[in-house]
Design a protein around this motif. Sequence first.
Motif, PDB file in Angstrom:
ATOM      1  N   ILE A  36       0.805  -1.127   0.068  1.00 48.70           N
ATOM      2  CA  ILE A  36       0.037  -0.020  -0.055  1.00 48.70           C
ATOM      3  C   ILE A  36       0.887   1.194   0.180  1.00 48.70           C
ATOM      4  CG2 ILE A  36      -1.755   1.353   1.065  1.00 48.70           C
ATOM      5  CD1 ILE A  36      -2.798  -1.498   2.378  1.00 48.70           C
ATOM      6  N   LEU A  37       0.793   2.039  -0.970  1.00 49.20           N
ATOM      7  CA  LEU A  37       1.576   3.202  -1.146  1.00 49.20           C
ATOM      8  C   LEU A  37       0.643   4.510  -0.687  1.00 49.20           C
ATOM      9  CD1 LEU A  37       3.283   2.795  -4.543  1.00 49.20           C
ATOM     10  CD2 LEU A  37       3.666   1.968  -2.211  1.00 49.20           C
ATOM     11  N   ARG A  38       0.985   5.209   0.123  1.00 49.34           N
ATOM     12  CA  ARG A  38       0.102   6.256   0.744  1.00 49.34           C
ATOM     13  C   ARG A  38       0.462   7.664   0.198  1.00 49.34           C
ATOM     14  NH1 ARG A  38       0.337   2.238   4.461  1.00 49.34           N
ATOM     15  NH2 ARG A  38      -1.737   1.985   5.235  1.00 49.34           N
ATOM     16  N   CYS A  39      -0.559   8.437   0.148  1.00 52.30           N
ATOM     17  CA  CYS A  39      -0.388  10.039  -0.165  1.00 52.30           C
ATOM     18  C   CYS A  39      -1.349  11.025   0.534  1.00 52.30           C
ATOM     19  CB  CYS A  39      -0.772  10.000  -1.948  1.00 52.30           C
ATOM     20  SG  CYS A  39      -0.826  11.571  -2.769  1.00 52.30           S
ATOM     21  N   VAL A  40      -0.814  12.017   0.622  1.00 49.91           N
ATOM     22  CA  VAL A  40      -1.727  13.205   1.243  1.00 49.91           C
ATOM     23  C   VAL A  40      -1.686  14.271   0.163  1.00 49.91           C
ATOM     24  CG1 VAL A  40      -2.167  14.616   3.190  1.00 49.91           C
ATOM     25  CG2 VAL A  40      -1.052  12.371   3.399  1.00 49.91           C
ATOM     26  N   ASN A  83      -6.976  21.278  -0.503  1.00 47.92           N
ATOM     27  CA  ASN A  83      -8.204  21.745  -0.996  1.00 47.92           C
ATOM     28  C   ASN A  83      -8.585  21.128  -2.463  1.00 47.92           C
ATOM     29  OD1 ASN A  83      -6.081  23.071  -1.991  1.00 47.92           O
ATOM     30  ND2 ASN A  83      -7.360  25.235  -2.279  1.00 47.92           N
ATOM     31  N   HIS A  84      -7.505  20.469  -2.759  1.00 48.49           N
ATOM     32  CA  HIS A  84      -7.818  19.497  -3.810  1.00 48.49           C
ATOM     33  C   HIS A  84      -8.897  18.639  -4.055  1.00 48.49           C
ATOM     34  CE1 HIS A  84      -3.567  21.040  -5.805  1.00 48.49           C
ATOM     35  NE2 HIS A  84      -4.370  22.076  -5.489  1.00 48.49           N
ATOM     36  N   LEU A  85      -9.502  18.468  -5.469  1.00 48.14           N
ATOM     37  CA  LEU A  85     -10.517  17.371  -5.392  1.00 48.14           C
ATOM     38  C   LEU A  85     -10.165  16.294  -6.342  1.00 48.14           C
ATOM     39  CD1 LEU A  85     -13.358  20.197  -6.057  1.00 48.14           C
ATOM     40  CD2 LEU A  85     -12.671  19.103  -3.926  1.00 48.14           C
ATOM     41  N   TYR A  86      -9.156  16.508  -7.160  1.00 44.73           N
ATOM     42  CA  TYR A  86      -8.677  15.392  -8.129  1.00 44.73           C
ATOM     43  C   TYR A  86      -7.519  14.864  -7.740  1.00 44.73           C
ATOM     44  CZ  TYR A  86     -12.011  18.202 -10.976  1.00 44.73           C
ATOM     45  OH  TYR A  86     -13.049  18.932 -11.393  1.00 44.73           O
ATOM     46  N   PHE A  87      -7.471  13.483  -7.773  1.00 42.93           N
ATOM     47  CA  PHE A  87      -6.390  12.676  -7.172  1.00 42.93           C
ATOM     48  C   PHE A  87      -5.996  11.728  -8.460  1.00 42.93           C
ATOM     49  CE2 PHE A  87      -7.271  14.992  -3.477  1.00 42.93           C
ATOM     50  CZ  PHE A  87      -8.469  14.694  -3.354  1.00 42.93           C
ATOM     51  N   TYR A  88      -4.666  11.389  -8.458  1.00 45.58           N
ATOM     52  CA  TYR A  88      -3.869  10.654  -9.498  1.00 45.58           C
ATOM     53  C   TYR A  88      -2.771   9.749  -9.124  1.00 45.58           C
ATOM     54  CZ  TYR A  88      -6.061  14.672 -12.126  1.00 45.58           C
ATOM     55  OH  TYR A  88      -6.872  15.625 -12.549  1.00 45.58           O
ATOM     56  N   GLY A 120     -10.566  12.028   4.938  1.00 46.81           N
ATOM     57  CA  GLY A 120     -10.399  13.086   4.251  1.00 46.81           C
ATOM     58  C   GLY A 120      -9.266  13.562   3.851  1.00 46.81           C
ATOM     59  N   SER A 121      -8.019  12.918   4.280  1.00 49.01           N
ATOM     60  CA  SER A 121      -6.625  13.403   3.827  1.00 49.01           C
ATOM     61  C   SER A 121      -5.957  12.403   3.049  1.00 49.01           C
ATOM     62  CB  SER A 121      -5.954  13.890   5.098  1.00 49.01           C
ATOM     63  OG  SER A 121      -5.755  12.646   5.918  1.00 49.01           O
ATOM     64  N   ASN A 122      -5.983  11.093   3.202  1.00 48.48           N
ATOM     65  CA  ASN A 122      -5.188  10.068   2.339  1.00 48.48           C
ATOM     66  C   ASN A 122      -5.686   9.691   1.155  1.00 48.48           C
ATOM     67  OD1 ASN A 122      -2.943   9.423   4.413  1.00 48.48           O
ATOM     68  ND2 ASN A 122      -4.610   9.175   5.686  1.00 48.48           N
ATOM     69  N   PHE A 123      -4.898   9.156   0.281  1.00 44.81           N
ATOM     70  CA  PHE A 123      -5.390   8.370  -0.834  1.00 44.81           C
ATOM     71  C   PHE A 123      -4.293   7.579  -0.931  1.00 44.81           C
ATOM     72  CE2 PHE A 123      -6.853   8.101  -5.061  1.00 44.81           C
ATOM     73  CZ  PHE A 123      -6.192   8.364  -5.906  1.00 44.81           C
ATOM     74  N   THR A 124      -4.609   6.338  -1.217  1.00 41.75           N
ATOM     75  CA  THR A 124      -3.861   5.129  -1.230  1.00 41.75           C
ATOM     76  C   THR A 124      -3.774   4.216  -2.817  1.00 41.75           C
ATOM     77  OG1 THR A 124      -5.453   3.677  -0.297  1.00 41.75           O
ATOM     78  CG2 THR A 124      -3.717   4.883   1.302  1.00 41.75           C
TER      79      THR A 124
END
Lengths: 117, 112
Positions: free
Chosen positions: B20-24, B28-33, B72-76
């Motif tokens: 699992i790779l984690r990203c914050v 205030n951004h809405l689009y994640f890649y 609300g903050s992480n994107f994995t």
Amino acid sequence: AQKVTQAQTEISVVEKEDVTLDCVYETRDTTYYLFWYKQPPSGELVFLIRRNSFDEQNEISGRYSWNFQKSTSSFNFTITASQVVDSAVYFCALTSRGKGAGNMLTFGGGTRLMVKP
Amino acid sequence: EPEVTQTPSHQVTQMGQEVILRCVPISNHLYFYWYRQILGQKVEFLVSFYNNEISEKSEIFDDQFSVERPDGSNFTLKIRSTKLEDSAMYFCASGAQGHTQYFGPGTRLTVL
């Protein structure tokens, strides 16, 4: 399909020389966005500039300038009076107002710029 | 200045293991890649995520991959069963409405 071509894989210059990095793109969309990113040896991708397809005005930021020409589908990047710190891989990228909210970036293969003292 | 952060900076794993790779992303951004870059090659798009669902994915993003925004903050990015060819630098990016994507420093994944 979108495509970005950076024909120069590697360029070597001596400090203070001017250097131009070429970028040619292909897209069927009429609204699109072009980018340049810098990847220094440390590996991160640093955003440099975004250009909209409807704005062909060239831009200058310090020693950096960009030449956008729709007629030749090119978005070239010039560094004036290059410095050793400019040594990096530079990527040109393209996105268009695609389906949904995708906005995927299509990257070119990158140009490795080496500036020697 | 706000920035995208990623952890870990380097992950070494055995073939067949899950990672699992984690990203914050920027707050205030809405689009994640997610993108990946095999050593010495171009940066390739994997997946985009908006409004809590995948909006676009590439052919690379097969059933072994999944993404999640667990809070609300992480994107994995999860890779279920890693292969040798998954070894690459994985970049997370985020963007607001203006199409510009800001990238994190990357996670180097090494699969042995």
